[in-house]
Design an enzyme around this catalytic site. Sequence first.
Site, PDB file in Angstrom:
ATOM      1  N   HIS A  38       1.119   5.073  -7.532  1.00  0.00           N
ATOM      2  CA  HIS A  38       1.640   3.731  -7.199  1.00  0.00           C
ATOM      3  C   HIS A  38       1.557   2.762  -8.385  1.00  0.00           C
ATOM      4  O   HIS A  38       2.205   1.722  -8.381  1.00  0.00           O
ATOM      5  CB  HIS A  38       0.961   3.157  -5.944  1.00  0.00           C
ATOM      6  CG  HIS A  38      -0.437   2.651  -6.138  1.00  0.00           C
ATOM      7  ND1 HIS A  38      -1.550   3.350  -5.714  1.00  0.00           N
ATOM      8  CD2 HIS A  38      -0.918   1.503  -6.680  1.00  0.00           C
ATOM      9  CE1 HIS A  38      -2.648   2.656  -5.996  1.00  0.00           C
ATOM     10  NE2 HIS A  38      -2.282   1.536  -6.585  1.00  0.00           N
ATOM     11  N   ASP A  68      -1.147  10.483  -4.117  1.00  0.00           N
ATOM     12  CA  ASP A  68      -0.994   9.266  -4.937  1.00  0.00           C
ATOM     13  C   ASP A  68      -1.551   9.461  -6.345  1.00  0.00           C
ATOM     14  O   ASP A  68      -2.244   8.591  -6.876  1.00  0.00           O
ATOM     15  CB  ASP A  68      -1.679   8.064  -4.254  1.00  0.00           C
ATOM     16  CG  ASP A  68      -1.258   6.730  -4.892  1.00  0.00           C
ATOM     17  OD1 ASP A  68      -0.325   6.746  -5.717  1.00  0.00           O
ATOM     18  OD2 ASP A  68      -1.867   5.697  -4.588  1.00  0.00           O
ATOM     19  N   GLY A 140      -5.739  -3.672  -9.935  1.00  0.00           N
ATOM     20  CA  GLY A 140      -5.757  -3.278 -11.343  1.00  0.00           C
ATOM     21  C   GLY A 140      -6.743  -2.152 -11.611  1.00  0.00           C
ATOM     22  O   GLY A 140      -6.671  -1.472 -12.625  1.00  0.00           O
ATOM     23  N   ASN A 141      -7.694  -1.947 -10.682  1.00  0.00           N
ATOM     24  CA  ASN A 141      -8.626  -0.810 -10.816  1.00  0.00           C
ATOM     25  C   ASN A 141      -7.952   0.515 -10.437  1.00  0.00           C
ATOM     26  O   ASN A 141      -8.463   1.578 -10.777  1.00  0.00           O
ATOM     27  CB  ASN A 141      -9.838  -0.969  -9.887  1.00  0.00           C
ATOM     28  CG  ASN A 141     -10.989  -1.703 -10.536  1.00  0.00           C
ATOM     29  OD1 ASN A 141     -11.283  -2.837 -10.200  1.00  0.00           O
ATOM     30  ND2 ASN A 141     -11.667  -1.062 -11.477  1.00  0.00           N
ATOM     31  N   SER A 142      -6.840   0.441  -9.719  1.00  0.00           N
ATOM     32  CA  SER A 142      -6.172   1.660  -9.245  1.00  0.00           C
ATOM     33  C   SER A 142      -5.922   2.629 -10.391  1.00  0.00           C
ATOM     34  O   SER A 142      -5.380   2.235 -11.428  1.00  0.00           O
ATOM     35  CB  SER A 142      -4.827   1.321  -8.617  1.00  0.00           C
ATOM     36  OG  SER A 142      -5.027   0.805  -7.341  1.00  0.00           O
ATOM     37  N   GLY A 198       3.525  26.930   8.518  1.00  0.00           N
ATOM     38  CA  GLY A 198       4.661  26.873   9.446  1.00  0.00           C
ATOM     39  C   GLY A 198       4.259  26.725  10.902  1.00  0.00           C
ATOM     40  O   GLY A 198       4.799  27.397  11.780  1.00  0.00           O
ATOM     41  N   VAL A 199       3.256  25.844  11.153  1.00  0.00           N
ATOM     42  CA  VAL A 199       2.882  25.552  12.544  1.00  0.00           C
ATOM     43  C   VAL A 199       2.781  24.047  12.740  1.00  0.00           C
ATOM     44  O   VAL A 199       2.540  23.316  11.780  1.00  0.00           O
ATOM     45  CB  VAL A 199       1.512  26.183  12.941  1.00  0.00           C
ATOM     46  CG1 VAL A 199       1.613  27.687  12.999  1.00  0.00           C
ATOM     47  CG2 VAL A 199       0.397  25.748  12.009  1.00  0.00           C
ATOM     48  N   ILE A 201       0.482  21.344  14.721  1.00  0.00           N
ATOM     49  CA  ILE A 201      -0.865  21.433  15.307  1.00  0.00           C
ATOM     50  C   ILE A 201      -1.286  20.116  15.939  1.00  0.00           C
ATOM     51  O   ILE A 201      -0.748  19.054  15.632  1.00  0.00           O
ATOM     52  CB  ILE A 201      -1.913  21.850  14.237  1.00  0.00           C
ATOM     53  CG1 ILE A 201      -1.815  20.952  12.996  1.00  0.00           C
ATOM     54  CG2 ILE A 201      -1.790  23.305  13.888  1.00  0.00           C
ATOM     55  CD1 ILE A 201      -2.852  21.239  11.930  1.00  0.00           C
TER      56      ILE A 201
END
Length: 389
Positions: A38, A68, A140-142, A198-199, A201
């Site tokens: 992001h 992310d 800004g820490n992201s 492919g299930v 749940i």
Amino acid sequence: GPPGKGGDKSGEFQPRKTNSLGSGFIVDTAGIVVTNNHVIADADEINVIMNDGTKIKAELVGVDKKTDLAVLKFKPPRPLTVVKFGDSDKLRLGDWVVAIGNPFSLGGTVTAGIVSAKNRDISSGPYDSYIQTDAAINRGNSGGPLFNLDGEVIGVNTLIISPSGGSIGIGFAVPSKTVAGVVDQLRQFGELRRGWLGVRIQGVTDEIAESLNIKPARGALVAGVDDKGPAKPAGIEPGDVVVKFDGHDIKEPKDLSRIVADTAVGKEVDVIVIRKGQEQTLKVKLGRLEDNEKVQQAAIKKDEPAEKPQTQKALGLDLAALSKDLRTRYKIKDSVKGVIVTGVDQGSDAAEKRLSAGDVIVAVAQEAVTSGADIKKRVDQLKKDGKKS
């Protein structure tokens, strides 16, 4: 936005240049940087700014929107110091951690705190398993690193919960175990190659566990099997409860989603399921999860008045055999076998569980049903057997 309507002829908008600032860290002397997706999403140009203010143009190696994370590459102007990944699995609650980043564009800022929780699921993505910390993390820490006291990166600071916009001591970091795997794949392939079973749940509630004789309540209940998925040829069926996958215990559906995604495409794994009260081991060769898989939208069901079909009552439901008219009315394929719900008593347990007209009941307590009488018989038998739910 579009130009203003009405008498205003001067409503042409000038394109504005906007900047996003976040944090990142260098994991390879070749100039490989890890950050959050992001921070750099939809950017026309990405620059890496070093501690001493040197600004270097960076290119995108690859991104993974589901966790992310993003990997960037730049040409180092001089030898770089790199950070090492630590083992996030070894973290304990109460361990001290240090977050370094660029909050509010202030440049290198250090905050300290402790690990408040591990494997935190905050429903932000399909593979949530965050480290929660009270080290101050702000805008800004992201993308910045979360260190243990040995100076190893054990997480990437990604988001906070905050009514005020500032840190209130609830921050979340993607654990290094996840990050290292994603970074390796992005560097190798430029994309993520996740395992696929492919299930569809759902959780095993206490009621479901009781009706299926599973003690204690655990695992992931298979609600549906994809016709083209790897689970079908392996013999996994709707109604199975997956309790172990490739040696890992499955306590809840999220565990299965995460472990399957982290397993190599094409690997043959043992899957232990509980079927009709008995454990069975099935071998499954994993496929690859395609990111562009369109989530199928459920067709909106319209209750149109039509001739009243012959119905039977059970569990607060009006039940009818599947006729041509009902299949057309509720858009049900010919391949679907079972008993259709034509009405639900308000205030019944069935209404609370969100059953509605147009739903098709295919099995009761793992036994296939074809008529309302079948369902009534099965329910009466289960009541006789002393089942509460």
